[in-house]
Design a protein around this motif. Structure first.
Motif, PDB file in Angstrom:
ATOM      1  N   GLU A 243       0.826  -1.211   0.000  1.00 13.63           N
ATOM      2  CA  GLU A 243       0.000   0.000   0.000  1.00 13.63           C
ATOM      3  C   GLU A 243       0.855   1.254   0.000  1.00 13.63           C
ATOM      4  N   VAL A 244       1.886   1.271   0.816  1.00 16.11           N
ATOM      5  CA  VAL A 244       2.730   2.468   0.903  1.00 16.11           C
ATOM      6  C   VAL A 244       3.602   2.620  -0.337  1.00 16.11           C
ATOM      7  N   PHE A 245       4.062   1.501  -0.906  1.00 19.59           N
ATOM      8  CA  PHE A 245       4.944   1.581  -2.075  1.00 19.59           C
ATOM      9  C   PHE A 245       4.181   1.866  -3.365  1.00 19.59           C
ATOM     10  N   TYR A 246       3.001   1.284  -3.494  1.00 23.88           N
ATOM     11  CA  TYR A 246       2.316   1.362  -4.786  1.00 23.88           C
ATOM     12  C   TYR A 246       1.052   2.216  -4.777  1.00 23.88           C
ATOM     13  N   ASN A 247       0.589   2.611  -3.581  1.00 25.01           N
ATOM     14  CA  ASN A 247      -0.567   3.494  -3.525  1.00 25.01           C
ATOM     15  C   ASN A 247      -0.365   4.574  -2.461  1.00 25.01           C
ATOM     16  N   PRO A 248       0.793   5.243  -2.470  1.00 27.00           N
ATOM     17  CA  PRO A 248       1.068   6.257  -1.439  1.00 27.00           C
ATOM     18  C   PRO A 248       0.111   7.434  -1.565  1.00 27.00           C
ATOM     19  N   GLN A 249      -0.237   8.035  -0.429  1.00 28.51           N
ATOM     20  CA  GLN A 249      -1.212   9.123  -0.423  1.00 28.51           C
ATOM     21  C   GLN A 249      -0.640  10.442   0.092  1.00 28.51           C
ATOM     22  N   HIS A 250       0.402  10.399   0.893  1.00 28.43           N
ATOM     23  CA  HIS A 250       0.949  11.626   1.472  1.00 28.43           C
ATOM     24  C   HIS A 250       2.039  12.219   0.568  1.00 28.43           C
ATOM     25  N   PRO A 251       2.021  13.525   0.324  1.00 28.74           N
ATOM     26  CA  PRO A 251       3.051  14.136  -0.527  1.00 28.74           C
ATOM     27  C   PRO A 251       4.480  13.900  -0.036  1.00 28.74           C
ATOM     28  N   TYR A 252       4.669  13.738   1.274  1.00 30.30           N
ATOM     29  CA  TYR A 252       6.004  13.428   1.778  1.00 30.30           C
ATOM     30  C   TYR A 252       6.437  12.042   1.322  1.00 30.30           C
ATOM     31  N   THR A 253       5.526  11.079   1.383  1.00 31.55           N
ATOM     32  CA  THR A 253       5.828   9.733   0.891  1.00 31.55           C
ATOM     33  C   THR A 253       6.100   9.781  -0.607  1.00 31.55           C
TER      34      THR A 253
END
Length: 350
Positions: A243-253
């Motif tokens: 989820e974090v690698f392929y669907n990140p939501q935060h501009p910092y990520t």
């Protein structure tokens, strides 16, 4: 629902300095389940190491824990432990692998004795039996010809071998939680891969839960089950590794992922995050990332965003997820990742 082995609730840590009170950790919450790996990532100074040192009571004397902070382990709030209680807890329940193995090892003490020491302290066995266990641990972490090297001193070993010794010491008392604080930073990529494999193999063998601290997202992809992204003393996004690698939501990520080269990165398209983190002597009243955020909204400078729910396992603290926010197109690299995420979702639904 399986009860988490470790729960951190509203963790707040500040440091009293001559300049004033530095609010290093500003309300961190996370759970850790038995047998899983949680990676905590972020730039230097984001609060990763302070968070994990707090879990072991290892912060400096000028550190101050928030009144409502809770670190729940085995039905006990570790935030209330005395120093004597901390000594019994460290190593036996939760242990730590530090970043620099040379400064973690005693240069005047044989490596075998250093591995045997926590076994004697926490299990009350004689030195001879502890050394037998130490020898087996050396083999478990991949030290070749362990019998010939158990009486070596740290200066006789390479960086990669010393790191294996530090891992063996951390595992000596059979802790249920292992904290690895950037354990591969000073190693070349080949040795990095070997150390990560050692950690993964030992986790599968012993069921140990791991908190893995790093700024290297490439390392995270190969070892983590879940990821927590930290910025300015807060967790700004958390989810499964996919989820974090392929669907990140935060501009910092987005910025962290955009600055990471991959086999699909086009020449010249790596992105840098502009600006610098805020001064936590005077934390901003709004989103701490606002001044560096090219997608920032007016409300980012006025009010801190809550953690918006993306899925049952995925949350991000950005006002862009508010239903009233305008639609923003992320960078091209992130769009590619999200397109791949859609493919993964479709394949999973079949």
């Amino acid at each position: 629902m399986v009860e988490p082995i470790l729960q951190v609730k509203d963790l707040q840590v500040s440091f009293n300095t001559y300049a004033g009170k530095i609010q290093a950790i500003r309300g961190v919450d996370f759970d850790l389940n038995a047998g899983e790996t949680l990676a905590i990532v972020g730039e230097s100074g984001s609060g990763k190491s302070v968070t994990t040192k707090t879990l072991l009571g290892l912060n400096a004397e000028n550190a101050e824990l928030g009144e409502n902070s809770q670190i729940l382990y085995g039905g006990k709030n570790l935030a209330k432990l005395t120093e004597k209680e901390w000594e019994d807890y460290r190593g036996s329940e939760v242990a730590m692998v530090f970043q620099d193995p040379m400064t973690s090892l005693d240069p005047t003490m044989k490596i075998g004795n250093q591995i045997a020491e926590p076994i004697m302290k926490h299990h009350g066995v004689e030195k001879a039996d502890a050394l037998k266990r130490a020898l087996q641990l050396m083999k478990d972490v991949g030290i070749p010809e362990a019998e010939e090297h158990i009486n070596d001193y740290p200066h006789q070993w390479s960086g990669g071998m010393r790191q294996r010794a530090v891992i063996a010491i951390a595992l000596a008392a059979e802790p249920k939680v292992l904290i690895a604080d950037e354990p591969t930073t000073a190693l070349d990529v080949t040795i990095q891969a070997q150390i990560l494999r050692v950690l993964k193999d030992l986790q599968e063998k012993n069921g140990t839960a791991i908190i893995f601290i790093t700024h290297d997202l490439g390392v995270v992809a190969g070892i983590a089950d879940r990821v927590a992204v930290m910025y300015a003393g807060k967790i700004v996004e958390t989810g499964t590794v996919n989820e974090v690698f392929y669907n990140p939501q935060h501009p910092y990520t987005w910025g962290l992922l955009g600055s990471m080269p991959s086999t699909k990165t086009e020449s010249g398209t790596l992105q840098a995050i502009p600006g610098t983190p805020p001064d936590l002597l005077y934390p901003p009243k709004g989103d701490a990332f606002a001044n560096r955020n090219p997608y920032g909204l007016e409300i980012d400078h006025e009010k801190q965003p809550p953690l918006f729910k993306v899925s049952d396992t995925h949350y991000a603290a950005t006002w862009l997820l508010d239903e009233r926010a305008p639609k923003v197109e992320p960078p091209l690299e992130i769009q590619r990742r999200q397109a791949f995420w859609q493919t993964l979702q479709q394949e999973g639904a079949r």
